[in-house]
Write a protein that holds these residues in place. Structure first.
Motif, PDB file in Angstrom:
ATOM      1  N   ASP A  74      14.985  70.029 -41.769  1.00 38.64           N
ATOM      2  CA  ASP A  74      15.769  68.796 -41.890  1.00 38.64           C
ATOM      3  C   ASP A  74      15.404  67.815 -40.789  1.00 38.64           C
ATOM      4  OD1 ASP A  74      17.082  69.772 -44.102  1.00 38.64           O
ATOM      5  OD2 ASP A  74      18.804  70.524 -42.975  1.00 38.64           O
ATOM      6  N   MET A  75      15.295  68.316 -39.577  1.00 39.57           N
ATOM      7  CA  MET A  75      14.949  67.461 -38.435  1.00 39.57           C
ATOM      8  C   MET A  75      13.535  66.903 -38.596  1.00 39.57           C
ATOM      9  SD  MET A  75      17.653  67.414 -36.647  1.00 39.57           S
ATOM     10  CE  MET A  75      17.040  66.671 -35.136  1.00 39.57           C
ATOM     11  N   ALA A  76      12.617  67.725 -39.088  1.00 35.79           N
ATOM     12  CA  ALA A  76      11.231  67.275 -39.258  1.00 35.79           C
ATOM     13  C   ALA A  76      11.138  66.202 -40.341  1.00 35.79           C
ATOM     14  CB  ALA A  76      10.336  68.455 -39.609  1.00 35.79           C
ATOM     15  N   ILE A  77      11.939  66.340 -41.398  1.00 36.20           N
ATOM     16  CA  ILE A  77      11.923  65.358 -42.490  1.00 36.20           C
ATOM     17  C   ILE A  77      12.433  64.008 -42.008  1.00 36.20           C
ATOM     18  CG2 ILE A  77      12.992  64.775 -44.713  1.00 36.20           C
ATOM     19  CD1 ILE A  77      12.855  67.778 -45.385  1.00 36.20           C
ATOM     20  N   THR A  81       7.351  61.039 -41.794  1.00 36.77           N
ATOM     21  CA  THR A  81       5.895  60.963 -41.657  1.00 36.77           C
ATOM     22  C   THR A  81       5.257  61.134 -43.037  1.00 36.77           C
ATOM     23  OG1 THR A  81       5.659  63.342 -41.279  1.00 36.77           O
ATOM     24  CG2 THR A  81       6.042  61.948 -39.345  1.00 36.77           C
ATOM     25  N   ALA A  82       3.932  61.154 -43.045  1.00 38.36           N
ATOM     26  CA  ALA A  82       3.208  61.325 -44.304  1.00 38.36           C
ATOM     27  C   ALA A  82       3.422  62.716 -44.905  1.00 38.36           C
ATOM     28  CB  ALA A  82       1.715  61.082 -44.080  1.00 38.36           C
ATOM     29  N   LEU A  83       3.952  63.650 -44.090  1.00 37.59           N
ATOM     30  CA  LEU A  83       4.181  65.031 -44.561  1.00 37.59           C
ATOM     31  C   LEU A  83       5.588  65.211 -45.116  1.00 37.59           C
ATOM     32  CD1 LEU A  83       2.512  67.060 -41.659  1.00 37.59           C
ATOM     33  CD2 LEU A  83       1.589  66.635 -43.927  1.00 37.59           C
ATOM     34  N   SER A  84       6.381  64.164 -45.181  1.00 35.76           N
ATOM     35  CA  SER A  84       7.776  64.299 -45.599  1.00 35.76           C
ATOM     36  C   SER A  84       7.917  64.978 -46.953  1.00 35.76           C
ATOM     37  CB  SER A  84       8.444  62.920 -45.626  1.00 35.76           C
ATOM     38  OG  SER A  84       8.515  62.372 -44.332  1.00 35.76           O
ATOM     39  N   SER A 128       2.928  75.273 -38.240  1.00 31.06           N
ATOM     40  CA  SER A 128       1.754  74.490 -38.608  1.00 31.06           C
ATOM     41  C   SER A 128       2.134  73.052 -38.941  1.00 31.06           C
ATOM     42  CB  SER A 128       1.065  75.136 -39.810  1.00 31.06           C
ATOM     43  OG  SER A 128      -0.015  74.340 -40.266  1.00 31.06           O
ATOM     44  N   LYS A 129       3.216  72.887 -39.719  1.00 26.84           N
ATOM     45  CA  LYS A 129       3.661  71.541 -40.082  1.00 26.84           C
ATOM     46  C   LYS A 129       4.156  70.796 -38.858  1.00 26.84           C
ATOM     47  CE  LYS A 129       3.133  71.616 -44.628  1.00 26.84           C
ATOM     48  NZ  LYS A 129       2.504  72.923 -44.751  1.00 26.84           N
ATOM     49  N   GLY A 130       4.794  71.516 -37.943  1.00 24.12           N
ATOM     50  CA  GLY A 130       5.284  70.880 -36.720  1.00 24.12           C
ATOM     51  C   GLY A 130       4.159  70.280 -35.905  1.00 24.12           C
ATOM     52  N   ILE A 131       3.041  71.001 -35.841  1.00 22.31           N
ATOM     53  CA  ILE A 131       1.870  70.487 -35.106  1.00 22.31           C
ATOM     54  C   ILE A 131       1.349  69.214 -35.782  1.00 22.31           C
ATOM     55  CG2 ILE A 131      -0.522  70.988 -34.483  1.00 22.31           C
ATOM     56  CD1 ILE A 131       0.303  73.937 -34.224  1.00 22.31           C
ATOM     57  N   GLU A 132       1.318  69.243 -37.125  1.00 21.73           N
ATOM     58  CA  GLU A 132       0.834  68.063 -37.846  1.00 21.73           C
ATOM     59  C   GLU A 132       1.783  66.884 -37.672  1.00 21.73           C
ATOM     60  OE1 GLU A 132      -0.767  68.566 -41.837  1.00 21.73           O
ATOM     61  OE2 GLU A 132      -0.614  70.729 -41.590  1.00 21.73           O
ATOM     62  N   LEU A 136       0.998  63.305 -36.166  1.00 24.56           N
ATOM     63  CA  LEU A 136       1.249  62.071 -36.906  1.00 24.56           C
ATOM     64  C   LEU A 136       2.155  61.130 -36.122  1.00 24.56           C
ATOM     65  CD1 LEU A 136       1.748  63.446 -40.526  1.00 24.56           C
ATOM     66  CD2 LEU A 136      -0.146  62.047 -39.702  1.00 24.56           C
ATOM     67  N   LYS A 137       3.155  61.700 -35.425  1.00 25.19           N
ATOM     68  CA  LYS A 137       4.042  60.865 -34.611  1.00 25.19           C
ATOM     69  C   LYS A 137       3.263  60.172 -33.516  1.00 25.19           C
ATOM     70  CE  LYS A 137       7.998  62.251 -33.196  1.00 25.19           C
ATOM     71  NZ  LYS A 137       9.032  63.085 -32.541  1.00 25.19           N
ATOM     72  N   SER A 138       2.344  60.921 -32.923  1.00 24.76           N
ATOM     73  CA  SER A 138       1.525  60.341 -31.864  1.00 24.76           C
ATOM     74  C   SER A 138       0.663  59.203 -32.424  1.00 24.76           C
ATOM     75  CB  SER A 138       0.644  61.421 -31.242  1.00 24.76           C
ATOM     76  OG  SER A 138      -0.221  60.872 -30.260  1.00 24.76           O
ATOM     77  N   GLN A 139       0.091  59.455 -33.620  1.00 20.03           N
ATOM     78  CA  GLN A 139      -0.722  58.422 -34.253  1.00 20.03           C
ATOM     79  C   GLN A 139       0.127  57.202 -34.625  1.00 20.03           C
ATOM     80  OE1 GLN A 139      -2.542  60.445 -37.560  1.00 20.03           O
ATOM     81  NE2 GLN A 139      -4.115  61.426 -36.302  1.00 20.03           N
TER      82      GLN A 139
END
Length: 308
Positions: A74-77, A81-84, A128-132, A136-139
């Protein structure tokens, strides 16, 4: 005889004790296996109960872990990002697994093993998704910084452009004002004709044959040169437009009814201009006549004359 009797009695008693002892022994040894079986069953039941409790506890722990994992998704969503979309699919898988576990009563060891394996896979996927997501956040942060910088540049450029446009408009307005022609010395006189054809000024309506209007175009070195047209409007006492009485429309929803036009060749220098309104078939009558001078739809000046 007496001894023999005693001996028989003793033997009989011993036989009874022997039989009783054998029976007792058989009874005792026959009970031992039953008691052992009961103890084994009790131990087995105890172990089953313990194992069942352990599996239920393991099931609860897995559900708790899945709940925490779902919260992490939930927090990651929320990072958007593009991975949502992928993260939402993973979260849906977690919810489905939680529903399966909740309806599963008394899960077996094999089921618990499967659940743990799925939980482990989901944890690995989250890492793995957390790293991506972090990447993406950095980008995105770098991109936002770049966009903000571009916005600042664009804002400064827009401000500069607005300033230039404002200056240009002021300059155009100044040039337009400077290039406008100005008129002055507006006059109107009544003329009569002698038999010799000579024209003389008069104030008598019955002898007036024409009205002569005149004005002065001031010099202007920045004004556009060439043919200039001015519109003359003559009104009688009833506010009727005399002369040609024509309507001309301009491109800004404005129109004008005029009596006649005066055309001049303007070359930037002062020039006297005049025009004539003949009586023709409509003789002039007593009263005051008003004359308006127009440059297109803009009135430049006016004059009047009263005939007796």
């Amino acid at each position: 005889m007496k001894k023999q009797y005693k001996s028989k009695w003793v033997k009989a008693l011993l036989a009874v004790f022997f039989v009783f002892g054998i029976g007792a022994t058989v009874f005792i040894f026959s009970r031992v296996p039953n008691e052992i079986d009961e103890k084994i069953r009790d131990v087995t039941k105890g172990r089953s109960a313990i194992e069942s409790n352990q599996e239920i506890l393991a099931q609860k722990n897995i559900l708790d872990s899945l709940t925490a994992l779902k919260l992490a998704y939930d927090m990651a969503i929320l990072e958007k990002t593009a991975l949502s979309q992928q993260l939402e699919m993973e979260r849906k898988n977690i919810e489905n697994l939680m529903e399966i576990i909740k309806v599963s009563k008394n899960p077996s060891v094999e089921q618990i093993h499967i659940y743990r394996k799925q939980l482990s896979d989901m944890n690995t996927s989250l890492v793995s998704k957390g790293i991506e997501v972090k990447k993406l956040k950095s980008q995105n942060k770098s991109l936002l910084t770049e966009i903000e910088s571009q916005n600042v540049v664009m804002y400064m450029q827009k401000a500069e452009n607005d300033t230039l446009i404002s200056k240009q408009k002021k300059l155009e307005s100044t040039l337009k004002d400077a290039s406008r022609l100005s008129l002055s010395s507006f006059k109107v006189i009544a003329l009569r004709e002698k038999k010799s054809g000579k024209e003389l000024e008069t104030d008598k309506a019955k002898s007036t044959k024409k009205l002569k209007v005149s004005f002065f175009v001031n010099g202007n070195s920045v004004a556009k040169t060439g043919k200039k047209i001015f519109y003359i409007q003559v009104l009688d006492q009833k506010n009727t437009v005399l002369g040609e009485n024509k309507l001309i429309e301009f491109g800004n929803d404005k129109a004008l009814v005029y009596s006649f036009i005066v055309a001049v060749d303007f070359q930037g220098k002062p020039i006297n201009v005049y025009g004539i309104l003949n009586s023709d078939e409509n003789p002039f009558t007593k009263g005051t006549y008003f004359v308006n001078f127009f440059d297109k739809q803009e009135i430049m000046g006016s004059a009047s004359i009263t005939l007796e």
